[in-house]
Design a protein around this motif. Structure first.
Motif, PDB file in Angstrom:
ATOM      1  N   HIS A 281       0.624  -1.049  -0.030  1.00  0.00           N
ATOM      2  CA  HIS A 281      -0.133   0.041   0.005  1.00  0.00           C
ATOM      3  C   HIS A 281       0.777   1.340  -0.042  1.00  0.00           C
ATOM      4  N   SER A 282       2.038   1.355   0.690  1.00  0.00           N
ATOM      5  CA  SER A 282       2.822   2.462   0.724  1.00  0.00           C
ATOM      6  C   SER A 282       3.395   2.629  -0.774  1.00  0.00           C
ATOM      7  N   VAL A 283       3.536   1.887  -1.653  1.00  0.00           N
ATOM      8  CA  VAL A 283       3.807   2.114  -3.009  1.00  0.00           C
ATOM      9  C   VAL A 283       2.857   1.967  -4.142  1.00  0.00           C
ATOM     10  N   VAL A 284       1.664   2.169  -3.465  1.00  0.00           N
ATOM     11  CA  VAL A 284       0.395   2.189  -4.340  1.00  0.00           C
ATOM     12  C   VAL A 284       0.341   1.075  -5.309  1.00  0.00           C
ATOM     13  N   ILE A 285       0.448  -0.321  -4.523  1.00  0.00           N
ATOM     14  CA  ILE A 285       0.045  -1.436  -5.213  1.00  0.00           C
ATOM     15  C   ILE A 285      -1.211  -1.924  -4.437  1.00  0.00           C
ATOM     16  N   ASP A 286      -2.328  -2.018  -5.053  1.00  0.00           N
ATOM     17  CA  ASP A 286      -3.689  -2.438  -4.516  1.00  0.00           C
ATOM     18  C   ASP A 286      -3.616  -3.985  -4.055  1.00  0.00           C
ATOM     19  N   THR A 287      -4.085  -4.323  -3.083  1.00  0.00           N
ATOM     20  CA  THR A 287      -4.253  -5.785  -2.543  1.00  0.00           C
ATOM     21  C   THR A 287      -5.710  -6.180  -2.361  1.00  0.00           C
ATOM     22  N   GLY A 288      -6.656  -5.096  -2.395  1.00  0.00           N
ATOM     23  CA  GLY A 288      -8.075  -5.378  -1.989  1.00  0.00           C
ATOM     24  C   GLY A 288      -8.256  -5.700  -0.747  1.00  0.00           C
ATOM     25  N   ILE A 289      -7.131  -5.682   0.205  1.00  0.00           N
ATOM     26  CA  ILE A 289      -7.164  -6.123   1.726  1.00  0.00           C
ATOM     27  C   ILE A 289      -7.309  -4.719   2.392  1.00  0.00           C
ATOM     28  N   HIS A 290      -8.066  -4.619   3.355  1.00  0.00           N
ATOM     29  CA  HIS A 290      -8.281  -3.551   4.628  1.00  0.00           C
ATOM     30  C   HIS A 290      -7.278  -3.648   5.423  1.00  0.00           C
ATOM     31  N   GLU A 291      -6.178  -2.577   5.280  1.00  0.00           N
ATOM     32  CA  GLU A 291      -4.943  -3.009   6.285  1.00  0.00           C
ATOM     33  C   GLU A 291      -5.282  -2.644   7.673  1.00  0.00           C
ATOM     34  N   ARG A 292      -6.210  -1.831   7.984  1.00  0.00           N
ATOM     35  CA  ARG A 292      -6.327  -1.644   9.596  1.00  0.00           C
ATOM     36  C   ARG A 292      -6.988  -2.965  10.078  1.00  0.00           C
ATOM     37  N   GLN A 293      -7.778  -3.405   9.436  1.00  0.00           N
ATOM     38  CA  GLN A 293      -8.565  -4.844   9.923  1.00  0.00           C
ATOM     39  C   GLN A 293      -7.650  -5.981   9.989  1.00  0.00           C
ATOM     40  N   VAL A 294      -6.389  -5.731   9.131  1.00  0.00           N
ATOM     41  CA  VAL A 294      -5.170  -6.949   9.186  1.00  0.00           C
ATOM     42  C   VAL A 294      -4.716  -6.550  10.520  1.00  0.00           C
ATOM     43  N   LEU A 295      -4.269  -5.458  10.817  1.00  0.00           N
ATOM     44  CA  LEU A 295      -3.411  -4.962  11.976  1.00  0.00           C
ATOM     45  C   LEU A 295      -4.206  -5.312  13.156  1.00  0.00           C
ATOM     46  N   SER A 296      -5.516  -5.182  13.170  1.00  0.00           N
ATOM     47  CA  SER A 296      -6.419  -5.491  14.380  1.00  0.00           C
ATOM     48  C   SER A 296      -6.623  -7.099  14.570  1.00  0.00           C
ATOM     49  N   LEU A 297      -6.466  -7.787  13.331  1.00  0.00           N
ATOM     50  CA  LEU A 297      -6.818  -9.301  13.283  1.00  0.00           C
ATOM     51  C   LEU A 297      -5.319  -9.713  13.941  1.00  0.00           C
ATOM     52  N   ALA A 298      -4.134  -9.071  13.606  1.00  0.00           N
ATOM     53  CA  ALA A 298      -2.816  -9.535  14.040  1.00  0.00           C
ATOM     54  C   ALA A 298      -2.673  -9.415  15.595  1.00  0.00           C
ATOM     55  N   HIS A 299      -3.413  -8.282  16.192  1.00  0.00           N
ATOM     56  CA  HIS A 299      -3.335  -7.919  17.549  1.00  0.00           C
ATOM     57  C   HIS A 299      -4.403  -9.066  18.241  1.00  0.00           C
ATOM     58  N   MET A 300      -5.420  -9.396  17.845  1.00  0.00           N
ATOM     59  CA  MET A 300      -6.262 -10.403  18.290  1.00  0.00           C
ATOM     60  C   MET A 300      -5.485 -11.729  18.547  1.00  0.00           C
ATOM     61  N   VAL A 301      -5.110 -12.211  17.320  1.00  0.00           N
ATOM     62  CA  VAL A 301      -4.517 -13.414  17.134  1.00  0.00           C
ATOM     63  C   VAL A 301      -3.363 -13.462  18.175  1.00  0.00           C
ATOM     64  N   GLN A 302      -2.314 -12.343  18.458  1.00  0.00           N
ATOM     65  CA  GLN A 302      -1.371 -12.118  19.367  1.00  0.00           C
ATOM     66  C   GLN A 302      -2.179 -12.562  20.686  1.00  0.00           C
ATOM     67  N   ARG A 303      -3.201 -11.815  21.197  1.00  0.00           N
ATOM     68  CA  ARG A 303      -3.826 -11.834  22.372  1.00  0.00           C
ATOM     69  C   ARG A 303      -4.547 -13.118  22.561  1.00  0.00           C
ATOM     70  N   GLU A 304      -5.053 -13.746  21.680  1.00  0.00           N
ATOM     71  CA  GLU A 304      -6.140 -14.754  21.803  1.00  0.00           C
ATOM     72  C   GLU A 304      -5.461 -16.043  21.332  1.00  0.00           C
ATOM     73  N   LEU A 305      -4.317 -16.127  20.676  1.00  0.00           N
ATOM     74  CA  LEU A 305      -3.729 -17.411  20.384  1.00  0.00           C
ATOM     75  C   LEU A 305      -2.360 -17.733  20.868  1.00  0.00           C
ATOM     76  N   TYR A 306      -1.380 -16.770  20.385  1.00  0.00           N
ATOM     77  CA  TYR A 306       0.048 -16.858  20.463  1.00  0.00           C
ATOM     78  C   TYR A 306       0.279 -16.720  21.964  1.00  0.00           C
ATOM     79  N   SER A 307      -0.237 -15.604  22.682  1.00  0.00           N
ATOM     80  CA  SER A 307       0.002 -15.301  23.850  1.00  0.00           C
ATOM     81  C   SER A 307      -0.568 -16.515  25.111  1.00  0.00           C
ATOM     82  N   ARG A 308      -1.870 -16.864  24.559  1.00  0.00           N
ATOM     83  CA  ARG A 308      -2.256 -17.900  25.574  1.00  0.00           C
ATOM     84  C   ARG A 308      -1.344 -19.438  25.745  1.00  0.00           C
ATOM     85  N   ILE A 309      -0.904 -19.537  24.109  1.00  0.00           N
ATOM     86  CA  ILE A 309      -0.228 -20.756  24.133  1.00  0.00           C
ATOM     87  C   ILE A 309       1.234 -20.452  24.828  1.00  0.00           C
TER      88      ILE A 309
END
Length: 315
Positions: A281-309
């Motif tokens: 996205h920083s070099v204006v290449i479209d992925t069709g992905i919502h960047e903020r949602q990905v970051l939020s999901l990464a935080h959720m996975v860190q909290r609910e999966l990686y950290s709990r393990i």
């Protein structure tokens, strides 16, 4: 993110399959089918249309991919039209499990992923037999899959080299050999062939040299059917290698949330999904992905999966 220009990249998430395939049995109460389905649905909500979810492998190798867990995960996700859900199949037994679990077109409609290594030593370590025997079995499997209308993705591991941990020797396949495998897989009906730097042995120059040898003389429609799957101890290096791949014409890339994953034979993790999306996205290449949602999901996975393990392991 919307972009009316021509610059686009297709990103596949491999978190659930690669990370999941390496989760030890004692952590299965944390890595449940429910949380797997939740993560997959959130990825779809963020715009992903290609997600590795399951492996039809022996539970002795990957406890988290036992038959019951695979069945429950696929049931909870259901059939999702317009989304390419992927399940890996290592051999005939895995293919029979794929069919028995109703993952084909008449059921949940998963894409079947097949894999082998371009380096004999790694193929022996990873699937327990020579490349020739692996391909002979896949030839039979793919012939049957074609008759059933099953979509196929093929992964070539160690396409950029394999460092034997016992001998300390690096073996890099010839590009002519790689091109032969690619043409064979396309001929057998693979819709996509993904080239994997299993151990992250290639830098930008090495990545470029291999890809140039593969892409030279290929038509655009064939290049569009090639993907890149980098592992590396340095997440920044993996993304730098992906930039080289993109510049040379590759438009399909694998990555995982937080860069987790690897190989059961021992390999560093993937390039981080959130970092790859941010770069594109920083070099204006479209992925069709919502960047903020990905970051939020990464935080959720860190909290609910990686950290709990991690807490379960330390406890």
């Amino acid at each position: 993110m919307a972009n009316s220009g021509l610059e686009r990249a297709i990103v596949t998430d491999v978190t659930l399959r690669e990370y999941g395939q390496n989760v030890p049995e004692r952590f299965l109460p944390v890595f449940t089918p429910e949380i797997r389905a939740e993560i997959a649905l959130q990825l779809i909500g963020a715009g992903f249309r290609n997600i590795e979810v399951l492996s039809c492998v022996h539970p002795a190798i990957a406890p988290a991919m036992n038959r019951d867990a695979v069945k429950k995960t696929s049931e909870k996700l259901g059939r999702i039209d317009g989304v390419n859900l992927i399940a890996l199949v290592p051999n005939r037994a895995g293919y029979e499990a794929f069919l028995d679990l109703d993952l084909g077109p008449d059921g949940y409609d998963y894409t079947m992923g097949i894999f082998f290594s371009a380096v004999e030593a790694h193929n022996l370590a990873n699937v327990g037999r020579p490349i020739k025997d692996t391909l002979e079995e896949y030839r039979m499997i793919l012939n049957d899959a074609a008759s059933r209308g099953i979509r196929v993705i093929a992964y070539i591991s160690a396409a950029f080299g394999y460092l034997d941990p016992e001998k300390g020797a690096l073996t890099t396949p010839y590009t002519g050999t790689l091109n032969g495998y690619i043409d064979l897989l396309f001929g057998l009906g693979a819709d996509l062939v993904v080239l994997s730097d299993l151990q992250g042995v290639a830098n930008e120059q090495g990545t470029g040299e291999i890809l140039e040898g593969i892409l030279k003389g290929r038509k655009r429609r064939d290049i569009d059917r090639l993907g890149y799957h980098p592992h590396h101890v340095s997440r920044e290096q993996a993304i730098a290698n992906s930039k080289i791949a993109y510049d040379l014409g590759i438009r399909r890339f694998d990555s995982s949330l937080g860069g987790t994953g690897g190989c059961v034979t021992g390999a560093p993790g993937n390039q981080p999904l959130e970092g790859l999306i941010r770069f594109f996205h920083s070099v204006v290449i479209d992925t069709g992905i919502h960047e903020r949602q990905v970051l939020s999901l990464a935080h959720m996975v860190q909290r609910e999966l990686y950290s709990r393990i991690t807490l379960t392991e330390s406890g």
